[in-house]
Design a protein around this motif. Structure first.
Motif, PDB file in Angstrom:
ATOM      1  N   VAL A1208      16.718  -4.274  -1.995  1.00 31.93           N
ATOM      2  CA  VAL A1208      15.627  -5.240  -1.981  1.00 31.93           C
ATOM      3  C   VAL A1208      15.896  -6.346  -0.975  1.00 31.93           C
ATOM      4  O   VAL A1208      15.267  -7.385  -1.024  1.00 31.93           O
ATOM      5  N   THR A1209      16.859  -6.145  -0.076  1.00 32.90           N
ATOM      6  CA  THR A1209      17.149  -7.165   0.938  1.00 32.90           C
ATOM      7  C   THR A1209      16.280  -7.005   2.173  1.00 32.90           C
ATOM      8  O   THR A1209      16.372  -7.825   3.079  1.00 32.90           O
ATOM      9  N   GLY A1210      15.477  -5.977   2.239  1.00 28.23           N
ATOM     10  CA  GLY A1210      14.622  -5.791   3.395  1.00 28.23           C
ATOM     11  C   GLY A1210      13.614  -4.706   3.142  1.00 28.23           C
ATOM     12  O   GLY A1210      13.809  -3.834   2.292  1.00 28.23           O
ATOM     13  N   GLU A1211      12.505  -4.765   3.854  1.00 25.45           N
ATOM     14  CA  GLU A1211      11.460  -3.767   3.742  1.00 25.45           C
ATOM     15  C   GLU A1211      11.029  -3.343   5.139  1.00 25.45           C
ATOM     16  O   GLU A1211      11.128  -4.112   6.094  1.00 25.45           O
ATOM     17  N   GLU A1212      10.537  -2.121   5.201  1.00 21.39           N
ATOM     18  CA  GLU A1212       9.901  -1.636   6.417  1.00 21.39           C
ATOM     19  C   GLU A1212       8.583  -1.017   6.000  1.00 21.39           C
ATOM     20  O   GLU A1212       8.546  -0.019   5.265  1.00 21.39           O
ATOM     21  N   VAL A1213       7.493  -1.625   6.450  1.00 18.12           N
ATOM     22  CA  VAL A1213       6.148  -1.224   6.048  1.00 18.12           C
ATOM     23  C   VAL A1213       5.370  -0.880   7.305  1.00 18.12           C
ATOM     24  O   VAL A1213       5.411  -1.616   8.305  1.00 18.12           O
ATOM     25  N   SER A1214       4.672   0.242   7.250  1.00 24.03           N
ATOM     26  CA  SER A1214       3.811   0.628   8.364  1.00 24.03           C
ATOM     27  C   SER A1214       2.618   1.382   7.809  1.00 24.03           C
ATOM     28  O   SER A1214       2.755   2.163   6.859  1.00 24.03           O
ATOM     29  N   PHE A1215       1.439   1.140   8.374  1.00 20.82           N
ATOM     30  CA  PHE A1215       0.230   1.878   8.006  1.00 20.82           C
ATOM     31  C   PHE A1215      -0.853   1.548   9.031  1.00 20.82           C
ATOM     32  O   PHE A1215      -0.723   0.624   9.844  1.00 20.82           O
ATOM     33  N   SER A1216      -1.930   2.309   8.988  1.00 18.86           N
ATOM     34  CA  SER A1216      -3.115   2.038   9.804  1.00 18.86           C
ATOM     35  C   SER A1216      -4.338   2.092   8.900  1.00 18.86           C
ATOM     36  O   SER A1216      -4.322   2.745   7.843  1.00 18.86           O
ATOM     37  N   PHE A1217      -5.406   1.422   9.321  1.00 14.75           N
ATOM     38  CA  PHE A1217      -6.596   1.343   8.477  1.00 14.75           C
ATOM     39  C   PHE A1217      -7.817   1.143   9.362  1.00 14.75           C
ATOM     40  O   PHE A1217      -7.719   0.748  10.524  1.00 14.75           O
ATOM     41  N   SER A1218      -8.952   1.393   8.797  1.00 16.93           N
ATOM     42  CA  SER A1218     -10.249   1.075   9.418  1.00 16.93           C
ATOM     43  C   SER A1218     -11.230   0.756   8.302  1.00 16.93           C
ATOM     44  O   SER A1218     -11.266   1.457   7.276  1.00 16.93           O
ATOM     45  N   ASP A1235       8.138 -12.054  -7.785  1.00 15.63           N
ATOM     46  CA  ASP A1235       8.120 -11.727  -6.364  1.00 15.63           C
ATOM     47  C   ASP A1235       7.075 -10.666  -6.067  1.00 15.63           C
ATOM     48  O   ASP A1235       6.801  -9.781  -6.903  1.00 15.63           O
ATOM     49  N   TYR A1236       6.515 -10.723  -4.864  1.00 13.75           N
ATOM     50  CA  TYR A1236       5.573  -9.708  -4.437  1.00 13.75           C
ATOM     51  C   TYR A1236       5.440  -9.760  -2.933  1.00 13.75           C
ATOM     52  O   TYR A1236       5.909 -10.684  -2.265  1.00 13.75           O
ATOM     53  N   MET A1237       4.750  -8.767  -2.404  1.00 24.35           N
ATOM     54  CA  MET A1237       4.404  -8.696  -0.984  1.00 24.35           C
ATOM     55  C   MET A1237       2.993  -8.147  -0.906  1.00 24.35           C
ATOM     56  O   MET A1237       2.638  -7.197  -1.616  1.00 24.35           O
ATOM     57  N   ALA A1238       2.142  -8.720  -0.031  1.00 24.80           N
ATOM     58  CA  ALA A1238       0.750  -8.274   0.042  1.00 24.80           C
ATOM     59  C   ALA A1238       0.249  -8.399   1.469  1.00 24.80           C
ATOM     60  O   ALA A1238       0.619  -9.330   2.196  1.00 24.80           O
ATOM     61  N   VAL A1239      -0.614  -7.459   1.881  1.00 25.87           N
ATOM     62  CA  VAL A1239      -1.350  -7.508   3.139  1.00 25.87           C
ATOM     63  C   VAL A1239      -2.825  -7.527   2.775  1.00 25.87           C
ATOM     64  O   VAL A1239      -3.327  -6.572   2.134  1.00 25.87           O
ATOM     65  N   LEU A1249      -0.665 -11.928   5.721  1.00 22.52           N
ATOM     66  CA  LEU A1249       0.530 -11.413   5.044  1.00 22.52           C
ATOM     67  C   LEU A1249       1.028 -12.477   4.085  1.00 22.52           C
ATOM     68  O   LEU A1249       1.189 -13.644   4.472  1.00 22.52           O
ATOM     69  N   ARG A1250       1.288 -12.077   2.856  1.00 26.19           N
ATOM     70  CA  ARG A1250       1.773 -13.003   1.842  1.00 26.19           C
ATOM     71  C   ARG A1250       3.068 -12.449   1.247  1.00 26.19           C
ATOM     72  O   ARG A1250       3.132 -11.273   0.890  1.00 26.19           O
ATOM     73  N   TYR A1251       4.075 -13.331   1.164  1.00 24.54           N
ATOM     74  CA  TYR A1251       5.361 -13.004   0.551  1.00 24.54           C
ATOM     75  C   TYR A1251       5.641 -14.002  -0.546  1.00 24.54           C
ATOM     76  O   TYR A1251       5.437 -15.217  -0.365  1.00 24.54           O
ATOM     77  N   GLN A1252       6.064 -13.526  -1.664  1.00 22.40           N
ATOM     78  CA  GLN A1252       6.560 -14.395  -2.728  1.00 22.40           C
ATOM     79  C   GLN A1252       8.023 -14.018  -2.959  1.00 22.40           C
ATOM     80  O   GLN A1252       8.330 -13.020  -3.606  1.00 22.40           O
ATOM     81  N   LEU A1253       8.930 -14.798  -2.379  1.00 26.12           N
ATOM     82  CA  LEU A1253      10.361 -14.577  -2.526  1.00 26.12           C
ATOM     83  C   LEU A1253      10.957 -15.810  -3.183  1.00 26.12           C
ATOM     84  O   LEU A1253      11.263 -16.803  -2.521  1.00 26.12           O
ATOM     85  N   LEU A1301      15.140 -22.266   2.011  1.00 24.93           N
ATOM     86  CA  LEU A1301      14.730 -22.435   0.617  1.00 24.93           C
ATOM     87  C   LEU A1301      14.121 -21.172   0.047  1.00 24.93           C
ATOM     88  O   LEU A1301      13.975 -21.047  -1.171  1.00 24.93           O
ATOM     89  N   VAL A1302      13.770 -20.250   0.930  1.00 20.81           N
ATOM     90  CA  VAL A1302      13.168 -18.995   0.480  1.00 20.81           C
ATOM     91  C   VAL A1302      14.276 -17.991   0.182  1.00 20.81           C
ATOM     92  O   VAL A1302      15.243 -17.867   0.941  1.00 20.81           O
ATOM     93  N   ASP A1303      14.116 -17.293  -0.911  1.00 20.95           N
ATOM     94  CA  ASP A1303      15.113 -16.291  -1.290  1.00 20.95           C
ATOM     95  C   ASP A1303      15.098 -15.149  -0.274  1.00 20.95           C
ATOM     96  O   ASP A1303      14.072 -14.867   0.355  1.00 20.95           O
ATOM     97  N   SER A1304      16.227 -14.482  -0.121  1.00 21.03           N
ATOM     98  CA  SER A1304      16.337 -13.391   0.852  1.00 21.03           C
ATOM     99  C   SER A1304      16.103 -12.024   0.226  1.00 21.03           C
ATOM    100  O   SER A1304      16.232 -11.015   0.913  1.00 21.03           O
ATOM    101  N   GLN A1305      15.763 -11.982  -1.049  1.00 22.07           N
ATOM    102  CA  GLN A1305      15.592 -10.702  -1.734  1.00 22.07           C
ATOM    103  C   GLN A1305      14.234 -10.627  -2.395  1.00 22.07           C
ATOM    104  O   GLN A1305      13.733 -11.614  -2.941  1.00 22.07           O
ATOM    105  N   LEU A1306      13.682  -9.425  -2.339  1.00 24.57           N
ATOM    106  CA  LEU A1306      12.499  -9.112  -3.132  1.00 24.57           C
ATOM    107  C   LEU A1306      13.010  -8.480  -4.418  1.00 24.57           C
ATOM    108  O   LEU A1306      13.359  -7.294  -4.451  1.00 24.57           O
TER     109      LEU A1306
END
Length: 1506
Positions: A1208-1218, A1235-1239, A1249-1253, A1301-1306
């Motif tokens: 949970v120390t890093g993410e790799e996200v990829s996608f395409s949309f229309s 914690d969460y991550m959202a596009v 892009l929203r991160y809650q860490l 101040l932001v945590d480094s882990q999700l």
């Protein structure tokens, strides 16, 4: 302690004497030799022999440097004839049949206490015959050599040489001046006379010694050396034992020059007083020349002789023997096939028995049995063969607990005793040679041992020594003699292709009578041939199909033929008595009463003058032996002709008859089928000098049943075009495990190997407890646990469904932590996790996501309810499979019951074929040494551009040894692959040469090599085998003591640069990738075609090297296709959403169990991006030529792993949309915490892009323009700790840093949502605001770390497996779509991968000769003419470019001249000069515009043209 030493320091003396003066026999030379021998003697041995090139001395231990002892007991005597009747006064050895050391019959009677009366009538008659054969000592001549013997040529009397010091000086001076070499009178060492047809060298060590090694050297300063020889040893000069190396080879490899010392370490020590060397081959440019060295130590011998009625008893010191370890050791020799050697027993049922049965050794042992389990405790092991050969056999039995090593003549058998106990409990006493008292009733009747036993040792107690000293703990029955009184029969060994023995007979007698004893392994061979006198024909006895065939041929009479006996080629002694007289012939085998075979036939007998035993000499016309039978190979003794015993001593010294290619006083029979050289249970049949293996019903083929008949997996059958069905597989190839039958479920892209068992149906269990559990053993059909484990080891993926149902029966919920029920896997390891769970944690599948009936428990069955509950799931950890037992323990309560159900083991793939490594520099890998005994096969693939290099090498011995056994495979040149080896027979090599293809073409090439006692062979790719047959009695012993070197020769010499893969030795795959080390110049995989591929693997696809091409592995991507370039997406309607469970409470469960098995999972690894490790990787959504930045990246996902995401120390996200609608949630990752991550797509159509860490969210706008235009957009997001890298479409890469101040882990990611968030619990209001009505549009190529939910949904097999069905959930209509994405524009399928590709057809014209010249000239003219036409056309069209012509009047042309601006200076045109004229009134202004408008369009048009 037995320290190794040398009896012979000639090697040291000679090396010390080779200084320039070369004065070996001068006083200086003798002094240096004496000093060297004295030093060596003081350091190693109590006495030594020293050879200087001319002198032979013995220095007593009391005065090693003294020269006042001129050859007192050690003499070199020239050939000396003794007169009849004169006995030899010297104590030493002789070449003939001397009486030295013999014990006469009277002495045996006196020492043996009346043995003659106890020997049966048959034995007494044989002893008398043998004694008659030894009589006639006064009728012989013999030669004597006390320590060294042979008919001498270069040996001279030492006393004479002491006074002639000038000869060596002259010799060395001449050799130095002239450069000559090999002067007969300038050499040293033993050389027999040239006319000696049977030379040998014999050594008398004065007393018995233990010999461990022998070394040879050629004669000094000569071309004389021995290349092959035989070693004989014995306790007396008239009984010799040949030494057999491993593989039952009696031939030793000798020297290759006169100076090098070749040493052979004997694989087991021998004890002897006399040593004899028999040269078999020598340097063809010279003659026999030998200097000899022996290595060993003095040996104290305590001998016991048993005559069949004697026995010995040894009482234990404390009355009992309770031991965890034991050592039994002794030597024995006998001529009987049956006999009890040793026996002891205890009142608790323990016992140990060693006995001879049919001339084989049998060990019976038991450590006692457990009456509860009822497991058998008795163990019987058989060893050896033909042990009744009157040769000493060394036996040693080592036991520690249940592990036993049984060693017989250097051959070791290792086995495990049956039973449950580990201590041997013996009571009272141990019996040697038989049973002492008749009250021993526990052992069935056994014949007592008849023969000699030496140094009987039990746990460091020498029982034989106690018996000799008359110790009180020794008691005996009968009278045991303390010296060996075995009879010496003087056998003849027939071992040559043209061997024979011819003895004279009494001619013209009316009765033909012969008798003899023989033993052999051969089915056929001539035993006897004799021509009758007066031309009456001949008599012939031959061995045919194990029977003795008699043939009597006489002129004008019908040939008489008959046979007797059955299976006489069993290796044992058989006695033949044949007699023929007028009209009658009779034969008897083994002197069995009533077994005579008598034939009445018209015969006329007149005995001849010669009897030929064992074969006929050539030519037949000269010798009168006209048999066409093959020569007999075996042993004969007690030859009697016309009732008279043949004196074999006279025959040996050519005083009676003749012979060729035989050895006297020895029988070289050996059991070539022990140990069995035929592998995998093949049946061994032997002849005198060879063996044959029958491989029927073994699943193997080849000379020794080494090559597998079946393929290693179902995948191999799929590639060969087979369809589903039952097949036999052999996972370890030529390894020790046998093949077995499986079901192959062959599909289009893979083949599942299915192994069924006897627990495929529900097993009901009641009445078991934790103390007395139910053991449900799993017996796999047609295979053992080891064989099924080998299949799992070689497979890429394995799985097995385990289901446990319970009724008032607990599974894991125990107070002490040890579970009630569990399962046992490979290597008898216990596992406490159940189906659907992960290794190392004590939970079921429901315990991972807390979905059990009782959320506080980890299994459904732990609720302990009076209703049926089930815990089930797949077991997928390959290293734990297969399941071998299921243990159930909590069913002993009222109404408690359990059931379990196990499906077959299913596996696919091959993880060994592409175990690849690259060698970039001169590096090498070290593996354990090869230990293959008698056969070895090697196979591997290589790819290189180098011209030479060593693939692998294994050496034995020390680096300073002259000859070292080795095995090497190398690329010698670009067209030659060489298999070189020395396994005991000298240097050999096989070469595969290819004139058409060079092996350094950077393509994969397959190398296969095999070596065994029959042959060696080598093959490259699909070419023919290069085969080298081994000679008979080949010595093969593939046991090395130095590490196996891969990638170079020893010490990194001649390194290989390139790639190696799938290297197997006897079916075992070497883990090359596991030894790769970048710092040493090696790396995993092969950077061949994948280094510069024609087309890269896109979107993180892994490039995989194949034989002549490469493929892209898209399993870890969200794409498919040959290059991972085809999108997999889906069209979402409003309300459609996808959920993929990422991780449950697994992380918290792992923290509770410190013994959790570590597994390579995604984790931080600087400098790495998942999928980016493939050379030539092109990110899916980056522009052409984009280079990845050098930043830390998330960890590597496990290939083929589809489990939860731990990192949970890093993410790799990829996608395409229309899409055309907003707002919407494109992607959302939830967690078990806040914690969460959202596009998101906001109301204005922009991306966010929203991160809650940790505590506060991080918001970052991805675009400033709307993306709701219906076009395809791509997003790449990578986070490593507090570094964030973002790329949208083809815009530049953006990098952001989170604050400290932001945590480094999700923390604890839970689920991935697409299209809409349907999470329970508290959701961020901003997310909730954009969550309705849901995303409407298309999503494709979605990947979160190693999870691709859309690809899983559309490409997973139907029905979904349990793990996928539980992880993936789709709500609403989701149709597959690629969102309008097109494949990469540069994609082209290479011709070698395109099955529909057809090469273009080009018309071929011959361009040679005058036709080509004329055609070229014509074409040139046409081109020149065409160019000229184009030039003329251009000039014609641009002739007036830039000019303006008009016919208007000047006034009109110069209208507005006054108002026009002046031309710039650079303008070449000028206005004409004004002409003088009268003043006139100004014209009216009205017409001017009309005239200007009339001419303006033309002017403008011209301007445009310019």
């Amino acid at each position: 302690m037995l320290d190794e030493f040398s009896y012979y320091c000639s090697f040291i003396s000679v090396q010390l004497l080779l200084f320039p003066s070369r004065l070996p026999c001068t006083l200086t030379g003798m002094m240096l030799s004496s000093i060297a021998c004295g030093i060596f003697q003081s350091l190693y041995v109590p006495w030594s022999f020293c050879f200087s090139p001319y002198c032979l001395w013995r220095f007593p231990a009391s005065s090693p440097l003294s020269l006042s002892h001129p050859v007192s007991r050690l003499s070199v005597l020239r050939e000396r004839a003794r007169s009849p009747g004169k006995r030899a006064r010297e104590v030493g050895t002789r070449t003939g049949r001397g009486r030295l050391g013999d014990v006469r019959r009277e002495d045996r009677k006196r020492l043996g206490g009346g043995r003659e009366e106890r020997v049966g009538k048959k034995e007494g008659r044989r002893d008398r015959e043998r004694e008659e054969g030894r009589r006639g000592e006064n009728e012989r001549r013999f030669w004597t050599l006390k320590i060294l013997k042979g008919t001498t040529e270069s040996w001279t009397e030492p006393r004479a040489l002491v006074g002639t010091m000038g000869t060596p000086l002259l010799c060395i001076l001449l050799a130095t001046v002239t450069g000559a070499r090999g002067w007969g009178w300038c050499t040293s060492g033993w050389s027999p006379a040239i006319g000696d047809r049977n030379p040998w060298l014999q050594i008398d060590l004065m007393k018995k010694h233990k010999i461990r090694a022998v070394a040879t050297q050629g004669s000094f300063n000569s071309w004389d050396w021995v290349t092959r020889y035989m070693l004989l040893y014995g306790d007396r000069v008239d009984s010799w034992t040949p030494f057999y190396q491993r593989g039952h080879n009696s031939t030793f490899f000798g020297n290759v020059n006169e100076s090098a010392v070749v040493r052979h370490d004997l694989h087991y020590h021998i004890t002897a007083r006399y040593i004899r060397i028999v040269p078999l081959a020598w340097n063809p440019r010279g003659k026999i020349g030998l200097r000899l060295g022996l290595y060993g130590c003095p040996y104290k011998s305590d001998v016991l002789y048993f005559d069949g009625d004697d026995a010995l008893s040894y009482r234990f010191p404390k009355g009992v023997s309770r031991t965890l370890w034991d050592v039994f050791a002794f030597s024995f020799k006998t001529e009987e096939k049956e006999g009890l050697l040793l026996h002891s027993e205890g009142i608790q049922g323990d016992y140990v028995t060693l006995e001879l049965k049919n001339a084989q050794l049998l060990l019976h042992m038991s450590l006692g049995s457990n009456p509860i389990h009822g497991r058998p405790a008795h163990t019987t092991v058989m060893a050896g063969g033909v042990l009744n050969d009157l040769h000493w056999h060394y036996l040693r039995l080592d036991r520690f607990g249940r592990d036993v090593n049984l060693t017989l003549d250097g051959e070791v058998q290792r086995f495990l005793l049956n039973g449950d106990f580990e201590k041997l409990n013996l009571d009272n006493e141990m019996f040697i040679g038989g049973l002492v008292r008749a009250r021993q009733k526990n052992l069935a009747y056994r014949e007592n041992f008849r023969g000699c036993m030496e140094n009987v040792i039990f746990n460091r107690v020498n029982i034989a020594d106690l018996a000799v000293r008359g110790h009180s703990r020794i008691s005996s029955e009968g009278k045991v003699a303390f010296r060996c009184l075995d009879p010496v029969p003087h056998p003849i060994n027939f071992g040559g292709p043209h061997n024979f023995v011819q003895v004279p007979g009494f001619p013209r007698r009316g009765r033909f009578a012969v008798s003899f004893r023989f033993r052999t392994w051969d089915l056929t061979g001539m035993l006897l041939f004799s021509s009758l006198s007066d031309g009456l024909g001949h008599v012939e006895l031959m061995l045919s199909d194990g029977q003795v065939n008699v043939s009597i041929a006489q002129p004008a009479r019908k040939k008489l033929q008959f046979a007797a006996g059955y299976r006489l080629n069993d290796g044992f002694w058989h006695e033949v008595n044949f007699a023929a007289q007028e009209n009658t012939a009779v034969i008897s085998i083994d002197d069995v009463a009533g077994a005579e075979f008598r034939v009445s036939h018209p015969l006329q007998i007149r005995t001849g003058t010669s009897y030929f035993f064992g074969g006929c000499p050539k030519p037949a016309s000269l010798w009168g032996c006209h048999s066409n039978q093959t020569a007999f190979h075996g042993c004969m003794e007690l030859l009697k002709v016309d009732g008279q015993l043949v004196n074999l001593t006279l025959v040996e010294f050519h005083r009676l008859g003749r012979y060729a290619e035989v050895l006297f006083d020895t029988c070289g029979i050996t059991d070539r089928c022990f140990p069995n050289p035929c592998e995998h249970g093949g049946r061994c049949y032997q002849s005198w000098d060879d063996f044959i293996c029958y491989c029927d019903l073994t699943g193997y083929k080849g000379e020794i049943c080494h090559q597998p008949l079946y393929k290693e997996s179902c995948e191999a059958y799929r590639l060969s075009g087979k369809t589903s069905g039952n097949f036999t597989i052999d996972p370890d190839g030529s390894g020790p495990l046998k093949p077995f039958v499986v079901y192959c479920d062959i599909r289009e892209n893979r083949a599942w190997t299915v192994v069924r068992h006897d627990r495929q149906w529900t097993t009901r269990v009641t009445g078991s407890s934790q103390e007395r559990p139910f053991l449900g053993a799993i017996q796999y059909w047609n295979a053992s646990w080891e064989e099924v484990s080998a299949l799992a080891n070689a497979s890429q993926h394995c799985e097995q469904w385990l289901e446990f149902s319970c009724y008032n029966s607990r599974l894991l919920n125990t107070a002490g932590g040890y579970p009630f029920s569990f399962w046992i896997g490979r290597n008898e390891e216990q596992h406490f996790y159940w189906g659907g769970s992960q290794p190392g944690i004590q939970r079921c599948a429901c315990g991972l996501d807390k979905s059990c009936v009782d959320p506080t428990l980890y299994c459904n069955c732990d609720a302990d309810e009076p209703q049926w509950r089930t815990d089930k799931g797949l077991l997928t950890f390959v290293d734990h499979l297969p399941v071998t037992q299921v243990v159930v323990g909590d069913t002993n309560r009222s109404n408690s019951e359990a059931q379990f159900f196990l499906k077959p083991l299913r596996c696919y793939g091959d993880r060994n074929s592409w175990n690849t490594i690259s060698f970039h520099t001169g590096a090498s890998l070290l593996f354990p040494p090869i230990r293959a005994n008698y056969s070895l096969d090697v196979s591997f693939y290589f790819k290189t551009t180098a011209e030479s290099g060593v693939f692998l090498e294994n050496m034995a011995g020390r680096p300073w040894q002259w000859r070292r056994p080795y095995l090497r495979l190398e690329l010698n040149t670009s067209r030659d692959v060489v298999f070189a080896f020395d396994v005991g027979n000298g240097d050999e090599n096989l070469t595969v040469h290819n004139e058409e293809v060079e092996f350094n073409d950077d393509e994969w090439h397959l190398v296969r090599a095999e070596i065994n006692v029959k042959l060696a062979r080598l093959r490259v790719d699909h070419g023919p085998w290069e085969i080298r047959p081994m000679p008979l009695q080949t010595y093969i012993w593939l046991e090395y003591d130095r590490p196996l070197t891969v990638g170079s020769a020893e010490h990194k010499r001649r390194p290989f640069l390139g790639c190696l893969r799938a290297m197997r030795l006897n079916g075992i795959t070497l883990n090359l990738e596991g030894r790769a080390n970048a710092s040493e110049g090696t790396s995993p995989n092969c950077t061949g075609r994948c280094l510069h591929p024609k087309l890269p693997c896109f979107h993180g696809g892994r490039c995989v090297e194949r034989y002549s091409y490469y493929t892209c592995d898209c399993d870890l991507t969200a794409f498919e296709g040959p290059y991972c370039n085809h999108d997999i997406g889906g069209f979402f309607e409003e309300g459609t959403w996808v959920r993929y469970n990422l991780q449950s409470a697994l992380r918290s469960a792992a923290q509770e169990f410190s013994h959790m098995l570590s597994r390579p999972v995604p984790g931080y690894e600087p400098g790495y991006v998942p999928g980016y490790d493939t050379p030539g990787y092109v990110p899916g959504y980056h522009g052409p030529g984009y280079q990845l930045p050098d930043y830390p990246r998330p960890g590597r996902p496990v290939p083929g792993y589809r489990g939860p995401v731990y990192n949970v120390t890093g993410e790799e996200v990829s996608f395409s949309f229309s899409t055309t609608s907003a707002p919407a949630v494109l992607l959302y990752v939830s967690s078990f915490v806040q914690d969460y991550m959202a596009v998101l797509i906001k109301e204005d159509g922009t991306l966010q892009l929203r991160y809650q860490l940790g505590t506060s969210p991080y918001v970052y706008p991805l675009t400033t323009r709307p993306v709701t235009d219906g076009q395809s957009h791509s997003i790449n997001i990578t986070r490593v700790y507090r570094s964030l890298f973002i790329q949208v479409d083809y815009f530049p890469l953006m990098e952001q840093k989170f604050s400290l101040l932001v945590d480094s882990q999700l923390d604890s990611p839970k689920a991935l949502y697409l299209g809409r968030v349907m999470e329970t619990g508290v959701i961020d209001p901003e997310i909730q605001r954009y969550n309705t009505p849901g995303f409407s549009g298309c999503l494709s190529g979605v990947r979160f770390n190693n999870v691709s939910p859309l690809k899983t949904h559309f490409r997973a097999p139907r029905p979904f497996p349990r793990d996928i069905s539980e992880a993936l959930r789709v709500q609403g209509d989701l149709a597959e779509s690629n969102c309008g994405a097109m494949p990469h524009s540069g994609l082209e399928v290479p011709p070698e991968l395109d099955p529909w590709y057809l090469p273009p057809d080009f018309i071929y014209y011959h361009d040679d000769g005058w036709v080509a010249i004329i055609i070229g000239f014509v074409v040139t003219l046409l081109l020149l003419g065409l160019i000229g036409l184009l030039v003329l056309f251009y000039l014609q069209n641009h002739r007036y470019k830039g000019s303006y012509h008009t016919h208007e009047p000047k006034a009109t042309h110069d209208y507005h001249a006054a108002s026009k601006a002046p031309l710039p200076p650079s303008t070449p045109a000028r206005a004409p000069a004004p002409q003088p004229q009268a003043q006139a009134p100004a014209p009216a202004p009205a017409p001017a515009p009309a005239l200007r408008d009339q001419n303006l369009p033309q002017i403008l048009e011209e301007s445009r043209s310019e």
